[in-house]
Scaffold this motif. Structure first.
Motif, short mmCIF file in Angstrom:
data_model
loop_
_atom_site.label_atom_id
_atom_site.label_comp_id
_atom_site.label_asym_id
_atom_site.label_seq_id
_atom_site.Cartn_x
_atom_site.Cartn_y
_atom_site.Cartn_z
N UNK A 247 23.46 42.14 32.76
CA UNK A 247 23.03 40.80 33.19
C UNK A 247 24.22 39.93 33.57
N UNK A 248 25.33 40.10 32.86
CA UNK A 248 26.51 39.25 33.08
C UNK A 248 27.78 40.07 32.90
N UNK A 249 28.88 39.48 33.32
CA UNK A 249 30.20 40.08 33.10
C UNK A 249 31.19 38.99 32.71
N UNK A 250 32.07 39.33 31.77
CA UNK A 250 33.16 38.43 31.37
C UNK A 250 34.47 39.12 31.72
N UNK A 251 35.28 38.48 32.54
CA UNK A 251 36.54 39.06 33.01
C UNK A 251 37.68 38.43 32.23
N UNK A 252 38.47 39.24 31.54
CA UNK A 252 39.57 38.71 30.74
C UNK A 252 40.94 39.18 31.24
N UNK A 253 40.98 39.76 32.43
CA UNK A 253 42.26 40.19 33.00
C UNK A 253 43.18 39.00 33.18
N UNK A 254 44.49 39.21 33.10
CA UNK A 254 45.45 38.12 33.27
C UNK A 254 45.42 37.62 34.71
N UNK A 255 45.83 36.38 34.91
CA UNK A 255 45.87 35.85 36.28
C UNK A 255 46.89 36.61 37.12
N UNK A 256 47.90 37.18 36.48
CA UNK A 256 48.86 37.99 37.22
C UNK A 256 48.20 39.22 37.82
N UNK A 257 47.30 39.83 37.08
CA UNK A 257 46.57 41.01 37.57
C UNK A 257 45.54 40.60 38.61
N UNK A 258 44.81 39.52 38.34
CA UNK A 258 43.78 39.06 39.28
C UNK A 258 44.39 38.61 40.61
N UNK A 259 45.55 37.97 40.56
CA UNK A 259 46.20 37.51 41.79
C UNK A 259 46.61 38.67 42.68
N UNK A 260 46.84 39.83 42.09
CA UNK A 260 47.21 41.01 42.87
C UNK A 260 46.00 41.73 43.46
N UNK A 261 44.80 41.22 43.20
CA UNK A 261 43.60 41.84 43.75
C UNK A 261 43.22 43.15 43.09
N UNK A 262 43.58 43.33 41.83
CA UNK A 262 43.28 44.58 41.13
C UNK A 262 41.79 44.81 41.00
N UNK A 263 41.01 43.72 40.97
CA UNK A 263 39.55 43.82 40.90
C UNK A 263 38.96 43.20 42.17
N UNK A 264 38.14 43.96 42.87
CA UNK A 264 37.45 43.46 44.06
C UNK A 264 36.14 42.80 43.65
N UNK A 265 35.85 41.64 44.22
CA UNK A 265 34.59 40.96 43.95
C UNK A 265 33.71 41.01 45.19
N UNK A 266 32.46 41.43 45.01
CA UNK A 266 31.51 41.53 46.12
C UNK A 266 30.23 40.79 45.74
#
Length: 443
Positions: A247-266
């Motif tokens: 139903x939901x997702x909680x993302x706890x990756x660091x902003x350093x990882x997120x800024x590098x596009x390690x996770x794609x959002x669609x």
């Protein structure tokens, strides 16, 4: 050791939440959801839980924290309470802070010590006051360098800058609002040896690891894509191309990882979130631990003595000697010094640390005298890209942006999301629990 139950295939259709990351934020989210009857799965990229809090339990006679080590804001820290209730020994960090010059410890009333400590106290008070004015709407956010510019010509200004600014690599990159927000929740002075900080002798990383006991965690499972927006919820795809629905997702990756596009959002995220990922930056630290033989004697006043050389440089190394009574010393570096050393590689970290210890304690030290050694580079860690987040001037609102859910389906958590406890383990834990409570309110 915690036990991590395996997910059965039938669970994927029943999940209330998928939590990405098994650090303090992810475990705070999972425990809060599970305690309220929700069905949760945690996906962790590493082969262990704990995130940026982790212990080396095998190299030395005592555990050493390779990452997070202190419980900050101790009087208001929920993890301190949780740890105490669970039976962990918690020790107030009132251990000595000692300044050295020319191989000898200086008295606390030495003129040079008084000059440095007075300057550091004045600068800290000015930064806090400026940040308070920003919070009250009386001043636009500005850099720490702007606030303390009047002291720039003083001998110990660079050293005081390196000590007082515990968040950003340099004063010019420090938001005074970010600085004040953290210290406004700190009820006692920090850094004096009499402050609002606590230690866990058995290891903060081990305590965070143990929070995973009973939590359903899949290790070595990086997430590569999160699809959201469907009525039924979200779909998370792992590196194994395994789709998992919830139903939901909680993302706890660091902003350093997120800024590098390690996770794609669609579909792609609103630009405000992308701006937050890149607008908040990652500070790093450098920690290296050495165990020496009995012939090496540091002569410090007590166990866990924090020693620092009196310097006119902004690159300030800290030496934590006789850790828990063992002949173990840790070098801790932050800011520009940490960035430089970690960029140059482990050999540079080791050589600098040994040279610093030799100079401070007037004792020749080299690698042949090292019985055991441990080091982890958070700057080069692909699942961290630094140790903690910081907000450059004007960037504090990005923390609020990340605290805003997307379509009531995708939530972010972690120390970068915390306004008043950023850069801390409990800040991460609290934001995970807060995201979980928002989800529970809608289930």
């Amino acid at each position: 050791m915690p036990k991590h139950p395996s997910r059965t295939p039938s669970m994927s259709a029943e999940l209330d939440a998928i939590v990405v990351g098994a650090g303090a934020a992810g475990l705070g989210a999972a425990r809060t959801l599970m305690n309220n009857g929700a069905n949760v799965l945690v996906l962790e990229a590493r082969n262990r839980v704990g995130g940026r809090a982790t212990c080396d339990n095998t190299t030395f006679p005592v555990p050493v924290d390779l990452g997070a080590q202190w419980l900050h804001q101790g009087q208001a820290n929920p993890l301190r309470v949780i740890a105490q209730q669970a039976g962990y020994t918690i020790v107030h960090d009132a251990f000595p802070r000692v300044i050295y010059k020319d191989g000898r410890a200086l008295a606390i009333d030495d003129p040079a010590v008084l000059e440095f400590s007075g300057l550091a106290a004045s600068m800290g008070a000015m930064l806090d006051a400026a940040g308070g004015s920003v919070a009250a709407g009386n001043l636009p956010d500005c850099s720490g360098a702007d606030v303390v510019a009047e002291f720039e010509g003083l001998d110990y200004f660079p050293m005081a800058s390196g000590v007082v600014n515990a968040f950003a690599p340099a004063m010019k990159e420090l938001s005074v609002l970010d600085f004040a927000n953290f210290y406004d929740k700190t009820l006692l002075p920090v850094g004096s040896g009499l402050g609002d900080e606590f230690l866990i002798p058995s290891g903060l990383g081990n305590f965070i690891r143990d929070l995973a006991d009973g939590v359903c965690v899949e290790l070595s499972t990086p997430v590569k894509e999160i699809s959201w927006g469907e009525k039924w919820g979200v779909q998370v795809t792992t590196k194994f191309n395994t789709p998992i629905r919830a139903k939901t997702a909680i993302i706890t990756s660091s902003v350093g990882v997120l800024a590098q596009g390690a996770i794609k959002f669609t579909p792609g995220l609103d630009p405000a979130y992308e701006a937050a990922f890149s607008g908040l930056k990652m500070e790093t630290l450098s920690k290296v631990f050495f165990q020496f033989g009995p012939d090496v004697n540091f002569g410090v006043p007590n166990i866990n003595s924090m020693c620092v050389p009196l310097t006119t440089s902004v690159e300030v190394p800290f030496i934590n000697a006789r850790l828990w009574g063992e002949n173990i010393a840790m070098m801790l570096a932050v800011g520009q010094l940490a960035e430089r050393l970690e960029s140059e590689g482990e050999d540079a970290v080791i050589d600098f640390a040994l040279a610093t210890m030799s100079s401070i304690f007037n004792t020749p030290l080299d690698r042949s005298m090292v019985v055991a050694m441990a080091h982890h580079s958070w700057l080069n860690d692909e699942w961290a890209r630094g140790c903690t987040s910081y907000a450059p001037p004007g960037a504090v609102p990005f923390r609020k942006q990340l605290a805003t859910p997307i379509n009531d389906q995708v939530y972010f958590a972690g120390e970068a999301v915390s306004l008043y406890a950023h850069s801390s383990v409990h800040g991460a834990y609290e934001t995970g629990a807060a995201a979980a409570r928002k989800i529970l309110a809608r289930l």
